[in-house]
Design an enzyme around this catalytic site. Structure first.
Site, short mmCIF file in Angstrom:
data_model
loop_
_atom_site.label_atom_id
_atom_site.label_comp_id
_atom_site.label_asym_id
_atom_site.label_seq_id
_atom_site.Cartn_x
_atom_site.Cartn_y
_atom_site.Cartn_z
N HIS A 423 67.19 9.70 21.52
CA HIS A 423 67.11 10.62 20.37
C HIS A 423 66.41 11.90 20.83
CE1 HIS A 423 64.92 11.71 16.37
NE2 HIS A 423 65.95 12.51 16.60
N LYS A 494 57.95 24.36 7.69
CA LYS A 494 57.19 25.01 8.77
C LYS A 494 57.63 24.49 10.14
CE LYS A 494 53.02 26.28 6.24
NZ LYS A 494 51.53 26.24 6.21
N ASN A 496 60.70 23.50 10.96
CA ASN A 496 61.95 24.18 11.29
C ASN A 496 61.70 25.61 11.76
OD1 ASN A 496 63.83 22.14 10.87
ND2 ASN A 496 63.98 22.55 8.67
N TYR A 499 61.30 26.42 15.51
CA TYR A 499 62.44 26.60 16.40
C TYR A 499 62.64 28.08 16.77
CZ TYR A 499 64.46 21.89 16.42
OH TYR A 499 64.69 20.55 16.64
N GLU A 695 62.85 8.16 8.15
CA GLU A 695 61.72 8.94 8.63
C GLU A 695 60.77 9.27 7.48
OE1 GLU A 695 60.89 12.96 11.33
OE2 GLU A 695 62.79 12.72 10.29
N HIS A 714 64.25 6.80 13.98
CA HIS A 714 62.97 6.76 13.26
C HIS A 714 62.73 5.39 12.61
CE1 HIS A 714 62.06 10.88 14.11
NE2 HIS A 714 63.18 11.31 13.53
N ASP A 769 62.64 13.15 20.65
CA ASP A 769 63.01 13.95 19.48
C ASP A 769 63.08 15.44 19.85
OD1 ASP A 769 63.73 14.76 16.99
OD2 ASP A 769 62.00 13.94 15.94
N PRO A 771 61.03 17.77 22.50
CA PRO A 771 59.98 18.09 23.47
C PRO A 771 59.43 19.51 23.33
CG PRO A 771 61.79 16.95 24.53
CD PRO A 771 62.24 17.25 23.14
#
Length: 879
Positions: A423, A494, A496, A499, A695, A714, A769, A771
């Site tokens: 994942h 926050k 998201n 990215y 999750e 998850h 998930d 890194p």
């Protein structure tokens, strides 16, 4: 309705009768697969004798048919059912089989009421979230599993028999310890018990399985190690009637999952399948050398190889397969395939199997009712607690033997066994220092390269950073600001935003997108650097997620062109396609007018590339390295709509409200099934469904995933639903867990249920998930393993077991798994283990296999005995 302590509980059983004329009972599998379904509703009438209530049919004509016509109909179908639903014939033909249809019943209305109450309760919890609500499920003392009278009778019976729990120690040499001679001289079975067992063809003790109960072949496979077994009449600690009723419901749930897995050609554990047959026949299954591979091997043996080989172009392809000439269109959210234009005009599609909406919702509501049943919750919680305690005893007795076995293996250790990051998202697969170095390098070497067109004006990379008042020298990890911190906890918005490097969406588009002004050039280059790091490590692999949003039909072609043009390929990497659940965003912006447009944009290009690869040559080449689909988004967002038969069809879903999670999963699964059968017919690789699930948010997401997903990511909320957790264990559903990711977003590290899941025997793998947001080192997966080992004190055996599970869960092909795990990895238990490849001692796998068999044997035997008791009482009424 059986009144128990003032609380109504419904039980599903598999007894068939018709107006006191009794016929042989169908299996649980057939009951849940065949249109003519009968259910018994236990009622307090005439001394609690079961009374048959026939399911109401949709058609009034079927309801008014006479008894003779119905019996004739049943007798004609029994032969067909016996052949079509046999375990190995469950792989449906690509064009000649159909998913069993559902007929509405009285029980469906009851299940619907329970499901609605569960949905409202979970919606209330999600809207009024409080950290304390995430506490693990605790067994309520004020809700005993058995009445006081039953407790008193049980205590008196135990005192009279004086059957204490014994622990049997069996050494590696297969002999009992002389100091524990009493352990092997415990109560012998009575002749009466043996006679009854011989008549029923069932084990004498259906509770815990002891080594002596294995066949000679199984005993040789399992090997010898110190075991813990429990003797006595009631090894489960609960009344026999409660065990049988819970086991019947759990077996029915497993049959539901098997039905959906077989239809989609996804894997279902063969050990569980063997013992499910026991609930039909009562005969203890034995290991059959000809039936050890799981169903996923059958599909792999029929498709083309996806390994490029040394020196070969991974995107090269022989002459493309010719077009089948099929016509396709989407009807009610599901792709329909037609032989020719005339068949499409006549609305005569090819009969490709997929579950009808009514069947899916009925099965889902039944599972909702199952997880809400109090006695079943208590029973499953007790079994999970027992599994945890048993594993601790196993470690206490066998830890040194496992360590000795690992030390005797030459060359192999934890560092040089294969590990798959099951994942991980491609857009964040690098760490923050790696991204910073890459941005600085491009800014120094290619400052004048035009990278974006903003406001109708082209801008170079240097101009972009000048507008941000930054130079290459001033850039650092802190200014990049992509790492999650304490402010992202329970704030997915926050997270998201992280990215976006330096908070600028423009930089995300330049460096982390496949579809931009540069055609994804920078993203391809940094992806290839990550792949080179994986190849250098040699023993680490990854299944990277790429996004298909469903906004336009050319997304697939653009993605495939990006991969082929920039040669983004590595033998250490496979792709999964993630579908963000963002319909509400697209609808509010006017990009789409209804939900069916999302489905058409996602699945129509795949169907076209399968039917006529020449129409999408690059997509045809790219799909060879795609293993499945993922569904992603913030699960904690409240769902205001429940998925029912009253929900609008995709073409009619025009609201700006997002469809519920189960709605997304059903249509993803249904279309994937159609695509899989077409691709299997053409000898192409097929796909699996591996969504983000559990999750955060409501627990009923896990119900939908239990039905249609091969693995999940998850799964944290399983800790709050003991029934589902126990079902996930029995079905051996893989769970890719990311403790460091959860620690920053939803659950503190020390409260993560991963060590509990691992102890109980759930199939767990460690994954990273993101890194970019959560890790610091170059080898993010090793960082995940090292922290888990330090915090939870995992042994080397535990770590190697997690690594082995990650390979089994992954979508890498059969030949790769043979090389990494051993030639016989498909076989059950320790026979499928090669310690020279996995560094997992066979003692550990023998324990896992034996424990799973014990639980399955207890469940399936109790379910079968419940059927026999019902049949006996029914025969007595008839007489």
């Amino acid at each position: 309705k059986h009144q128990d302590g003032g609380q109504g509980n419904f039980r599903i059983v598999t007894l068939l009768s018709l107006q006191k004329r009794y016929i042989p009972a169908l299996s649980i599998d057939q009951v849940y697969s065949y249109p003519s379904i009968f259910v018994i509703q236990k009622m307090e009438i005439h001394k609690s004798r079961p009374k048959l209530i026939r399911m109401a049919s949709r058609e009034v004509e079927t309801q008014t048919k006479g008894q003779d016509n119905m019996e004739e109909h049943l007798s004609e179908t029994e032969t067909d059912l016996a052949g079509s639903l046999s375990p190995r014939n469950s792989v449906l033909s690509p064009t000649r089989s159909s998913f069993p249809k559902h007929v509405h019943s009285v029980m469906d209305d009851k299940f619907k009421e329970i499901a609605h109450d569960l949905f409202q309760r979970s919606r209330h919890e999600s809207e009024s979230f409080h950290p304390e609500l995430t506490a693990p499920y605790e067994f309520p003392e004020q809700c005993p599993l058995e009445s006081e009278d039953e407790k008193k009778k049980r205590l008196e019976r135990q005192m009279s028999q004086c059957n204490d729990v014994k622990i049997k120690f069996k050494g590696l040499d297969g002999r009992y310890d002389n100091n524990d001679r009493a352990a092997r001289t415990t109560r012998k079975p009575k002749l009466k018990d043996l006679d009854e067992a011989q008549k029923l063809k069932s084990p004498t003790i259906f509770g815990t399985l002891t080594p002596a109960e294995f066949t000679k072949e199984e005993e040789e496979v399992l090997g010898q190690f110190q075991r813990v077994s429990i003797t006595g009449d009631e090894t489960t600690g609960v009344p026999l009637s409660d065990v049988q009723q819970a086991a019947t419901s759990l077996a029915a749930a497993l049959f539901i999952r098997k039905k959906y897995m077989d239809t989609a050609m996804q894997s279902f554990p063969f050990t569980t399948e063997r013992y499910l047959r026991m609930s039909e026949t009562g005969e203890t299954p034995v290991m059959d050398e000809g039936c050890k591979p799981e169903q996923d091997i059958e599909r792999e043996d029929t498709v083309e190889s996806v390994s490029s080989g040394d020196g070969q172009d991974p995107w090269s392809h022989a002459p493309l397969p010719e077009s089948l000439g099929y016509q396709v269109k989407m009807v009610d959210g599901v792709v329909h395939v037609y032989d020719n234009p005339d068949a499409m005009r006549a609305d005569q599609p090819i009969e490709l199997p997929y579950p009808e909406l009514a069947s899916f919702i009925a099965d889902m509501n039944m599972l909702y009712a199952l997880i809400a049943d109090g006695p079943i919750k208590s029973f499953c919680y007790r079994r999970l607690s027992y599994l945890s305690s048993k594993f601790q005893l196993h470690v206490l007795l066998n830890e040194m033997n496992e360590l000795v076995a690992q030390k005797e293996v030459p060359h192999r250790d934890f560092y040089n066994i294969r590990k798959v990051d099951t994942h991980i998202h491609a857009a964040s697969c690098m760490n923050q220092k790696h991204l910073l170095r890459f941005i600085k390098s491009k800014l120094r070497k290619h400052p004048d390269e035009v990278v974006i067109k903003h406001g109708g004006k082209e801008q170079t990379l240097k101009e972009v950073f000048e507008n941000l008042n930054l130079t290459a020298y001033e850039l650092n990890v802190d200014s990049l600001d992509v790492h999650a911190d304490r402010n992202t906890f329970h704030r997915f918005d926050k997270f998201n935003h992280k990215y976006n490097p330096m908070g600028q969406s423009m930089l995300r588009e330049i460096f982390l997108k496949t579809d931009n002004y540069l055609g994804g050039k920078y993203f391809a280059e940094i992806m290839k650097e990550v792949m080179e790091d994986l190849e250098e490590s040699k023993y680490q692999f990854a299944e990277l997620r790429l996004s298909i949003y469903g906004r336009s039909r050319d997304e697939w072609d653009k993605l495939a062109k990006w991969a082929v043009k920039h040669n983004v390929y590595s033998d250490n990497v496979r792709w999964l396609i993630q579908v963000p659940r963002l319909y509400d965003v697209y609808r509010s912006k006017g990009t789409l007018s209804n939900f069916q447009e999302v489905l058409e944009n996602i699945y129509m290009p795949l169907i076209e590339a399968t039917v006529n690869p020449q129409s999408h040559p690059e997509l045809h080449a790219f799909l060879k390295y795609v293993t499945g689909f993922d569904s992603v988004d913030d699960e904690s967002k409240p769902e205001r709509n429940m998925f029912t038969m009253d929900s609008p069809l995709p073409a009619e879903w025009t609201d700006e409200e997002n469809p519920p999670y189960a709605y997304y999963l059903y249509y993803m699964y249904a279309n994937m099934v159609i695509i899989n059968h077409l691709r299997r017919e053409r000898g192409m690789n097929i796909f699996v469904l591996r969504p983000h699930c559990g999750e955060a948010g409501p627990v009923h997401h896990l119900v939908a995933a239990f039905m249609v997903a091969e693995n999940i990511n998850h799964g944290l909320l399983l800790r709050k639903v003991p029934v589902l957790q126990y079902l996930y264990y029995l079905a051996q559903i893989g769970i890719a867990m990311s403790p460091l990711s959860n620690n920053h977003l939803f659950l503190d590290y020390h409260r993560n249920p991963l060590p509990d899941y691992h102890a109980r025997g759930l199939v767990i793998s460690l994954s990273t998930d993101d890194p970019l947001q959560f890790h610091f080192t170059k080898e993010a997966l090793m960082e995940e393993y090292s922290i888990a080992a330090q915090v939870w004190k995992f042994s080397t055996c535990d770590m190697c077991e997690l690594a082995r599970s990650s390979v089994l869960m992954s979508g890498f092909d059969h030949k790769a798994k043979q090389h990494w795990l051993g030639d016989n990895y498909r076989q059950e238990g320790p026979a499928g283990n090669d310690i020279k490849c996995t560094n997992v001692p066979s003692i550990r796998l023998a324990y896992r296999y034996e424990t799973l068999v014990e639980e399955l044997k207890m469940i399936c035997t109790a379910a079968w005995e419940y059927q026999q008791d019902g049949s006996s009482s029914g025969s007595g009424d008839a007489n």
